[in-house]
Design a protein around this motif. Structure first.
Motif, short mmCIF file in Angstrom:
data_model
loop_
_atom_site.label_atom_id
_atom_site.label_comp_id
_atom_site.label_asym_id
_atom_site.label_seq_id
_atom_site.Cartn_x
_atom_site.Cartn_y
_atom_site.Cartn_z
N VAL D 259 0.94 -1.17 0.10
CA VAL D 259 0.03 -0.07 0.15
C VAL D 259 0.94 1.24 -0.05
O VAL D 259 1.71 1.33 0.89
CB VAL D 259 -0.84 0.08 1.48
CG1 VAL D 259 -1.73 1.22 1.41
CG2 VAL D 259 -1.98 -1.20 1.18
N LYS D 260 0.57 2.26 -0.84
CA LYS D 260 1.43 3.05 -1.02
C LYS D 260 0.73 4.66 -0.57
O LYS D 260 -0.37 4.64 -0.51
CB LYS D 260 1.44 3.80 -2.50
CG LYS D 260 2.44 2.86 -3.28
CD LYS D 260 2.51 3.15 -4.94
CE LYS D 260 1.27 3.45 -5.44
NZ LYS D 260 0.75 2.00 -5.88
N THR D 262 0.62 7.77 -1.47
CA THR D 262 -0.27 8.55 -2.34
C THR D 262 -0.18 7.91 -3.88
O THR D 262 0.55 6.97 -3.98
CB THR D 262 0.45 9.75 -2.56
OG1 THR D 262 1.58 9.75 -3.24
CG2 THR D 262 0.79 10.63 -1.48
N GLU D 263 -0.83 8.39 -4.79
CA GLU D 263 -0.80 7.97 -6.20
C GLU D 263 -0.07 8.62 -7.08
O GLU D 263 -0.51 8.68 -8.34
CB GLU D 263 -2.19 7.71 -6.64
CG GLU D 263 -2.92 6.32 -5.84
CD GLU D 263 -2.25 4.90 -5.80
OE1 GLU D 263 -1.60 4.67 -7.08
OE2 GLU D 263 -2.47 4.21 -4.89
N VAL D 264 0.97 9.31 -6.63
CA VAL D 264 1.71 10.34 -7.61
C VAL D 264 2.75 9.42 -8.37
O VAL D 264 3.40 8.45 -7.72
CB VAL D 264 2.30 11.23 -6.91
CG1 VAL D 264 3.42 12.14 -7.66
CG2 VAL D 264 1.46 12.18 -5.96
N VAL D 265 2.83 9.78 -9.40
CA VAL D 265 3.84 9.12 -10.40
C VAL D 265 4.76 10.20 -11.13
O VAL D 265 4.15 11.08 -11.56
CB VAL D 265 3.24 8.36 -11.65
CG1 VAL D 265 4.20 7.54 -12.20
CG2 VAL D 265 2.00 7.34 -11.04
N ALA D 266 5.98 10.12 -10.75
CA ALA D 266 6.87 10.99 -11.28
C ALA D 266 7.85 10.50 -12.35
O ALA D 266 8.30 9.44 -12.35
CB ALA D 266 7.84 11.49 -10.12
N GLN D 274 7.27 5.74 -8.27
CA GLN D 274 5.90 5.90 -7.53
C GLN D 274 6.36 5.78 -6.05
O GLN D 274 7.71 5.68 -5.73
CB GLN D 274 5.13 4.57 -7.66
CG GLN D 274 4.56 4.72 -9.01
CD GLN D 274 3.40 3.50 -9.27
OE1 GLN D 274 3.76 2.47 -9.59
NE2 GLN D 274 2.31 3.91 -8.86
N ASP D 275 5.46 5.94 -5.09
CA ASP D 275 5.95 6.03 -3.78
C ASP D 275 6.71 4.88 -3.19
O ASP D 275 5.97 3.76 -3.53
CB ASP D 275 4.65 6.42 -3.05
CG ASP D 275 4.12 8.01 -2.80
OD1 ASP D 275 4.96 8.65 -3.72
OD2 ASP D 275 3.35 8.17 -2.14
N VAL D 276 7.37 4.85 -2.17
CA VAL D 276 7.85 3.54 -1.32
C VAL D 276 6.56 3.14 -0.47
O VAL D 276 5.69 4.05 -0.32
CB VAL D 276 8.96 3.75 -0.61
CG1 VAL D 276 10.17 3.96 -1.48
CG2 VAL D 276 8.85 4.75 0.39
N PRO D 277 6.36 1.89 -0.20
CA PRO D 277 5.49 1.40 0.70
C PRO D 277 5.01 2.38 1.77
O PRO D 277 6.25 2.92 2.37
CB PRO D 277 5.25 0.15 1.16
CG PRO D 277 6.57 -0.14 0.04
CD PRO D 277 7.48 0.80 -0.38
#
Lengths: 337, 337, 337, 337
Positions: D259-260, D262-266, D274-277
């Protein structure tokens, strides 16, 4: 301005519908907050919400006449917003009001002036700015992670069209639905619109067209600095509530994706599948609504600067008006023309 | 050693089956390569492949007796590998041989010694090391991106079990299927096994159990340096060919994921779906096979050090033997015990 | 029409640049194809490509005057396309021509008429339609997977702007870059444009503005059936070549995503990362170029109906003209006005 | 059994540490629940938690001697669990107890018998079963989505090793950390272990080895029905808390991913990220803890069957003992041998 604002806060809630109940529950969670009055034309709804929070059912005058009330939460139907803002401001109450401020620009401007004169805290419910994904993206953008922002693409689709009766009183898709997207545009690009072009169609339900509205729009905004924004919206996405945007900058791109209920991945004979997005705004923006109320509480009790002001509401409304004009007249509209 | 190895290369191909055809086509693409002979007990298959490349159908002695032949490609059935390696080495030909070297360790060791004595290039078809995803992961690992490697998890599943006749002659799942995974283990962890534990079951088809084999395995290897590896395999994954591994290091993790035919994402009422993985090894390792042959060509014509040697084949076979012993005797096996 | 078209095909290639070399190599792979002539003002380039395929360097008249030539591949600079199409058609040769047909509509129409009169196969290099991801999406769309298509969003960004000298001769961003996106629009929505609105900015390099062009565009098309399309393009995406689109239908959505070089996923202290997309069109559309040539070969040798015709080239060019007009005059343009 | 259990519930909380505070807050949210006593050797912690909920600081005897107390929540250190379970059961209180029941099997069995004799609700804090992702996967598995479950792969890694003092009193990695994974194994495969093999290493911190423990393990379980399970764990994953598992069935596979936040993708020049867990269990299992307490409340007030029983705790402990034995003696251990 109400004298009894400190770390405790007595609140009157206007509107005991879906969003009123959510905001009430979130605000009540803050320590020192007491929901004192619930006001709704639907007495049963008012009574139920009041009972849940140990509040009383009241009418507008009683609520605003009570000097102990520090803030009002305006969650009633759109056509009551401006009247309640004006009365709350006159009574010196801090104000949280759901979007939109009003369906007409003149009336919305009147509200902006009134709250400014009254010196009260006034916050508009653009909850998306408080969403953890959107807020994290904005913070990274502001930190310069992708350089200068240049182009924004917003995808904003509802899972299904509301009843046509709702659409008739909604002010049209631009004011009712895109108002949020226009706020996202201003917030993310940190710029104001120079021109707007909008087109659209009614593709899902002929009754919407008969009501004089459309259900699908394609909007393009060019800002004063030459930045570009495209917004695509639909009243009906079969796969659910679709809330994404991406911002291209000089050094990269940041995307805000949809939120899924679970992280299950299923591998079958035919596909590798994940969950569809959270069903609708109540689920998708659950965290945002909580953070929004926490911010309102901070603004009222600690003087934190309001992040979504009545002025923001006005600007979004101006864009909605311009977009509607562009759509009706099939031409590019210059803001402030 | 054959004298006519330079930038041109005449080749004899043993085995005109599926994998022989792929290797032949890939090698033929290199400039200066000529497929001269195709040898197969199935004369029709040999003739078809020969026709495609302007080669001749021949028998073993003719092919190996021709001094112009610089290299042999051994793509015939497993039980012919060691004989063809020994004869090719004796004739001074460079050798590409599909895995495994042989089903018995003694015979495989004999092959290793023979190619060393002959001084020929000898390469084993562990094509996975040439796969773009796996090779990129390995390069990043070697560059220190995740620090010291500590734990490897390998998932290796076929889309369906082969006919039980195949299984009977296969040498068992550890030599037939896991041989590749054992090579991945040695390559990625850059270490040798100290102990191995294997267990397994026959879950998809009772006929496999009747043939004395299993279709699902769970293997654990502990290396001399204390690193850990777990391998899980299955003969049947309903969703297709599943080829993943992940390596945990002191500073992070690298994963090698499956390869999809397309990047289509479908959003329906019930799911957000992507393609299942490439169907089987011919599709999944298409690029790997091409790069493998390019490497063989470089090794033969430019003296590039061979990356998948007969010694690697031996080591993987030792692991397969140890795993089979562990499974049969339900105990931990020490390598070289 | 050339008499010697059968299962063998002699070909003349005009243009020995980057794309000419790719098309030549792909076409040469088909059995029975012989590259006979290479024609290029750059004699060294022509010689190199000819040598690679055992062809001869020639001039236009020799190539088109040779009755054995069945097809021409026009991969030279844009300003030569129409002349070579007209001459090839006059000589009865089948034609593959890179996009665009020409920079002017009149001239492009002349080409369309000429190839029709000549009865030759004539195919335009809209390679995206042959891309495995895009083609799979289109097939699923046509199979009704998401119902009726309603809204298309195309993202099309290059990794960096070309030299300004190139831009000066390019015909402008709409004809040079968006021509592909306009073709995608027509192909995916299966409809024709009614109105188009385009705006844009020069955000990456002032020299582009000085050359009278822009580097970022936002285009909206409304079709005759009321379907909507938004296209956003940029000459420079820091993260590489970005080629995505998504189509919303009445029953769902299909997205075509970017293609990555590998499937490695890296988990570090700060992020979970994957590869950036394939670098540029040569890498991204490698498979598409091969399939495109296979289709051309089928069209010429087996009479398969051409999937990307000169008429398609014309339609895309009309859209490019309309978009450029909309941008220059800051107004909505009706197609055919 | 306590008489005053109905829709209202008075509760005594043992342990005012991190997990005690979370459980207290979650349980207090249920309507009709009153936290009456907080008991902790750390008086300051007890006082702080009591103050937050309007409870009193008390000692064990006072709390258990109060007939109005319907339930106890045992969130104190592991060495106090069994004593508090036994005393709570003797006093007829319903029990929620954090894992593990005890570090010794005998004592844990004594607890199981005691709660059964007393007829109280007794629930063990295997919160993972309540996690929305894990629970959704289990429901889909039970609904037959992937046929018969065959092979489970569990990845369970902490973001960093605890202080070595903690490790010394922890009962070892198998009882302290893998106890959760053993419960997942039993729950997902719906089967009991026949044999277990465990190996491991100390790779992150030599102090852990000096304390007689390891920080990395590889465990394999074969069930009575021949199903397979592999568990890999590490005390330190540089990228955070890693909690995944996947279950292969006869018709497909289900995976539970991380589970992350946030759902930000860079998208940068070098990677798509994406975010680490979520950082650790408090964040990762926030929703699970809330649902766990809601379930406990339902069990106590509505008689809902307890989903994580003391018997489950016992079974997981047996597996931990067997795994530790396998690791120490480097052999396969038969359960119940």
């Amino acid at each position: 301005m109400s004298e009894n604002v400190g770390t405790t806060l007595d609140v009157a809630v206007f509107g005991a519908g879906r969003i009123g109940r959510i905001h009430a529950a979130n605000l009540a969670r803050a320590s020192g907050v007491r929901l004192k009055y619930v006001i709704d034309v639907n007495q049963a709804a008012a009574a139920a919400l009041a009972a849940q929070h140990g509040a009383q059912v009241a009418d507008i005058d009683v609520a605003l006449g009570d000097a102990s009330i520090g803030a009002t939460m305006i969650c009633s139907s759109t056509d009551t917003h401006s009247e309640l803002i004006l009365k709350s401001a006159a009574a010196g109450k801090h104000i949280f009001c759901e979007k939109p401020v009003d369906l007409t620009l003149d009336r919305a401007r009147e509200c902006a002036q009134a709250v400014e004169r009254a010196g009260v805290v006034a916050m508009i419910g653009f909850q998306r700015r408080y969403d953890p994904t959107f807020a994290a993206l904005k913070a990274r953008l502001d930190a310069g992670e992708i350089g200068t922002p240049e182009m924004l693409v917003v995808t904003s689709r509802d899972p299904g069209a509301p009843p046509v009766e709702y659409i008739r009183r909604s002010g049209g898709i631009f004011k009712d639905m895109l108002i949020h997207d226009f706020d996202i545009f201003r917030w993310i690009l940190d710029d104001e619109a120079d021109t707007v072009h909008a087109t659209g169609s009614c593709l899902s339900d002929p009754a919407i067209a008969e009501a004089g509205d459309i259900d699908s729009t394609a909007v393009t905004i060019r800002t004063k600095r030459g930045r570009l924004c495209q917004i695509n919206t639909a009243r009906r996405a079969a796969y659910g509530y679709d809330q994404r945007f991406e911002i291209l900058g000089s050094d990269g791109m940041l995307q805000a994706g949809n939120v899924k209920p679970t992280e299950v991945v299923a591998w079958s004979k035919s596909a590798v599948s994940q969950d569809v997005p959270e069903a609708f705004f109540l689920e998708r923006y659950r965290a945002a609504y909580a953070l929004e109320m926490a911010h309102f509480h901070d603004a009222v009790t600690k003087g934190a600067p309001v992040r979504t002001t009545v002025a923001d509401g006005l600007k979004a409304l101006e864009l909605a008006e311009a977009a509607a004009l562009s759509w009706r007249e099939e031409r590019v509209v210059k803001l402030g023309e």
